[in-house]
Design an enzyme around this catalytic site. Structure first.
Site, PDB file in Angstrom:
ATOM      1  N   CYS B 162       0.798  -1.232   0.000  1.00  0.00           N
ATOM      2  CA  CYS B 162       0.000   0.000   0.000  1.00  0.00           C
ATOM      3  C   CYS B 162       0.830   1.281   0.000  1.00  0.00           C
ATOM      4  O   CYS B 162       0.276   2.379   0.057  1.00  0.00           O
ATOM      5  CB  CYS B 162      -0.959  -0.042   1.171  1.00  0.00           C
ATOM      6  SG  CYS B 162      -1.927  -1.563   1.111  1.00  0.00           S
ATOM      7  N   HIS B 291      -2.845   7.967   6.010  1.00  0.00           N
ATOM      8  CA  HIS B 291      -3.034   6.655   5.370  1.00  0.00           C
ATOM      9  C   HIS B 291      -4.408   6.142   5.788  1.00  0.00           C
ATOM     10  O   HIS B 291      -5.158   5.639   4.960  1.00  0.00           O
ATOM     11  CB  HIS B 291      -1.909   5.701   5.776  1.00  0.00           C
ATOM     12  CG  HIS B 291      -1.925   4.413   5.025  1.00  0.00           C
ATOM     13  ND1 HIS B 291      -1.901   4.358   3.658  1.00  0.00           N
ATOM     14  CD2 HIS B 291      -1.989   3.119   5.447  1.00  0.00           C
ATOM     15  CE1 HIS B 291      -1.951   3.087   3.264  1.00  0.00           C
ATOM     16  NE2 HIS B 291      -2.001   2.323   4.328  1.00  0.00           N
ATOM     17  N   HIS B 325      -9.940   1.657   0.162  1.00  0.00           N
ATOM     18  CA  HIS B 325      -8.486   1.531   0.173  1.00  0.00           C
ATOM     19  C   HIS B 325      -8.054   0.960  -1.176  1.00  0.00           C
ATOM     20  O   HIS B 325      -8.280  -0.216  -1.455  1.00  0.00           O
ATOM     21  CB  HIS B 325      -8.041   0.626   1.319  1.00  0.00           C
ATOM     22  CG  HIS B 325      -6.561   0.623   1.543  1.00  0.00           C
ATOM     23  ND1 HIS B 325      -5.676   1.286   0.702  1.00  0.00           N
ATOM     24  CD2 HIS B 325      -5.803   0.050   2.519  1.00  0.00           C
ATOM     25  CE1 HIS B 325      -4.441   1.100   1.151  1.00  0.00           C
ATOM     26  NE2 HIS B 325      -4.487   0.367   2.241  1.00  0.00           N
TER      27      HIS B 325
END
Lengths: 262, 397
Positions: B162, B291, B325
């Site tokens: 990620c 994040h 996400h």
């Protein structure tokens, strides 16, 4: 771009269990004998991880440790570039089999090992290295991509950088589409400045001339079959400890020239 | 670091295709996360699917590249005149002087996931129409984009889960500094696949409801997909209103494969290093795009790290409640959102979050704020403990 300096080197591949043996083969002092590659899990891994470690983790970690040792540097201090065409392709195969089965629930470990940077993650945990780390792929150009990244990272950070290029044999049936037959790994520690122990000065540039091939048919076969083995022309020059220039296979229309100044 | 201009940028996510859709959705605090069935998955889940990906047709020259990830890449490249701006840059610099540096976590693995259902029952062979190199291999999307623009410069995919498409900005900066290239197409593309849906489910990290970053009742992520691209070049002059990449910081947690360090030590290193490379102090940052995945432990670790570096006053939010996400595309998507914050003069509030977890102390925005800030920071953290923070700045008049 500015020169970088080679501080450490490691190789593991068929018939080349370590750099001293590889150096003999590359100097043509002994013939290349393709033997199965024995990969061991380094003892810096915790016991549970050591038991579970797959070929990708064993190979990349062994390569990294040997290169750092050769450079006389603590791995915990080294920014690092992992570069691999398929990462842990055995894990990928197992995951794909599960996802195609009646019970698709994959194991959590399988899943977190499926990220391309899993070997880099295990490396950072085992070596306690909090330095920047990246994990790259560029299909057949993966070695060139890693070498460029490691050199620019060393120059950009002003600190030595460890490149760990590794590929492992593909399992069936993916082997049908990606016929990589043997594991092969190359580790290079690259410094942005010359040191008392620098092996060579390296001048990297991008060119459009064709990549060099290996004169030995066995070595040339490895170079063509395994992306990490695209480093062989450079490794041969380093093994001979002579100055010279090689062109490494990188991308279509863009090859990587390396001038070695001893 | 020497700053780089974002000469062009675009993004496509569950919020829509292109910048305008995103400005509208961010201003309206609208989420693109929907509960639905997808592919052959036998349970409903909340996800941020990009509309229209299945209908994208790749040019016949790219037939072998056909997969959800490259369709999404092509859809993304077609927005906001991005491809035209890239072609202008190629005309300026030459095809060998423009790099393609993209992030992706799962690439086109969906094609292999489906192909494994159709193996020959006797031999186990895969179907002949699976093109591993052009779809499943991690390099696929950079290969596709490099050929799409007929480039002959360097290219690679960063695949660090990620943080992938945040780290490509740092890679590009180093390559431009080294004089290897004059410009880079950076960004990330990641698309829905079974690996991530079943994988995150196995880790019990998928929220049954649309995700709620930093909320007291947060309980996991919503998986999304997206494509983001930016064209990076060295600015000749400073033009007011331009967005520049001014700082980048990277680190490793060295802690655990799928859990963050509880105090976010690695995250702190990445943020401090980004600030140092930008030559800025924490107080200079006007907004942090977190994040903020909405798992209990990720948000707690990030909050600890943000508070350690910035204190508790810097406005911050996660936009994963909007987009889901997007994994390997998240760094790129959120970099472009940071550019929108700088150019549009607003700080986006989180969506899905109603009450900030009292155990989290950063200044999490629950309502929209019209405010022009000069410097913003974006966090991206991935499995394997891979961290990257970027600083973007607006050139002042």
């Amino acid at each position: 771009m500015n020169s970088v300096y080679l501080e450490g080197i490691s190789v593991i591949g068929p018939g080349m269990p370590d750099w001293p043996m590889a150096r003999q083969v590359l100097r043509q002092e002994s013939a290349l004998e393709i033997a199965p590659v024995t990969l061991t899990a380094p003892d810096i891994l915790p016991a549970t991880e050591r038991r579970r470690a797959g070929a990708a983790t064993k190979l990349s970690m062994s390569i990294g440790l040997a290169a750092a040792r050769d450079a006389g540097l603590d791995p915990a201090t080294l920014a690092n570039v992992f570069t691999s065409t398929g990462g842990d392709c055995d894990n990928c195969h197992a995951l794909l089999e599960t996802l195609a089965s009646d019970d698709r629930m994959v194991s959590p470990t399988r899943f977190h090992n499926s990220v391309h940077n899993a070997p880099a993650g295990y490396w950072s945990i085992a070596t306690h290295c909090m330095a920047p780390s990246t994990s790259l792929c560029a299909y057949d150009a993966t070695l060139g991509a890693g070498l460029l990244e490691a050199a620019t990272m060393a120059l950009g950070n002003g600190q030595p950088c460890l490149m760990i290029a590794f590929d492992t044999a593909y399992p069936k049936p993916l082997f049908q589409l990606r016929p990589i037959p043997y594991p092969f790994g190359v580790g290079l520690v690259i410094s942005p400045v010359p040191t008392a122990t620098s092996r060579a000065e390296l001048k990297l540039s991008l060119v459009s001339t064709p990549a060099d091939v290996m004169a030995d048919t066995g070595l040339e076969s490895l170079r063509q079959q395994i992306p990490a083995a695209r480093a062989l022309p450079l490794l041969q020059l380093l093994a001979r400890q002579t100055a010279g220039r090689v062109v490494l296979d990188y991308l279509e229309g863009c090859q990587l020239a390396v001038e070695v100044v001893q | 670091m020497r700053p780089l201009r974002l000469s062009a940028y675009t993004l496509t996510s569950a919020l829509g295709a292109g910048l305008a859709d995103h400005v509208a959705a961010l201003r309206a605090q609208r989420s693109g996360i929907v509960r639905q069935h997808w592919e052959t998955i036998d349970f409903e889940f909340c996800m941020g699917e990009v509309a229209g990906v299945d209908g994208v047709v790749l040019d016949s020259a790219f037939a072998r590249y056909d997969c959800r990830n490259n369709r999404l890449a092509q859809l993304g490249l077609a927005q906001d005149g991005f491809a035209e701006r890239v072609r202008e840059a190629i005309a300026r610099h030459g095809a060998s002087r423009v790099a393609v540096l993209l992030g992706s976590s799962t690439s086109g693995i969906l094609n292999s996931e489906i192909a494994y259902r159709h193996r020959d029952p006797q031999t186990g062979r895969l179907p002949e129409d699976l093109y591993y190199r052009e779809t499943h291999n991690s390099y696929s999307v950079a290969d596709f984009v490099r050929r799409y623009f007929q480039l002959s410069g360097p290219a690679s995919v960063v695949s660090t889960a990620c943080s992938s498409s945040a780290k490509v900005f740092a890679t590009a900066a180093r390559m431009i500094d080294a004089g290897l290239i004059d410009a880079a197409i950076v960004g990330g593309v990641d698309s829905l696949c079974l690996t991530t849906v079943y994988g995150f489910s196995s880790l019990q990290l998928v929220s049954p409801d649309p995700c709620r970053p930093f909320d007291a009742s947060r309980n996991g992520i919503s998986i999304g997909e997206g494509a983001a691209f930016a064209l990076l070049e060295r600015p000749d002059t400073a033009v007011a209103g331009e967005v520049w990449l001014t700082g980048a910081g990277e680190s490793s947690d060295a802690y655990h494969m799928s859990s963050p360090h509880p105090e976010g030590l690695g995250a702190q290193h990445a943020m401090r290093s980004a600030l140092a490379s930008a030559g800025l102090q924490p107080a200079d940052i006007g907004y942090i795009n977190l994040h903020g995945t909405a798992t209990p432990s990720n948000d707690a670790a990030e909050d600890a790290a943000v508070c350690a570096v910035f204190g508790t006053q810097t406005p911050a939010s996660s936009t994963k409640g909007h987009t889901g996400h997007t994994l390997g595309a998240a760094g790129g998507i959120e970099a472009v959102i940071c550019a929108l914050v700088l150019t549009e003069g607003f700080l986006p509030a989180g969506v899905g979050t109603t009450t900030q977890d009292p155990a989290l102390h950063c200044h999490y925005l629950l309502s929209q704020r019209d405010q022009q800030v000069q410097h913003v920071l974006s966090n991206s953290f991935g499995f394997g403990g891979s961290n990257c923070s970027l600083v973007f700045s607006r050139v002042q008049a």
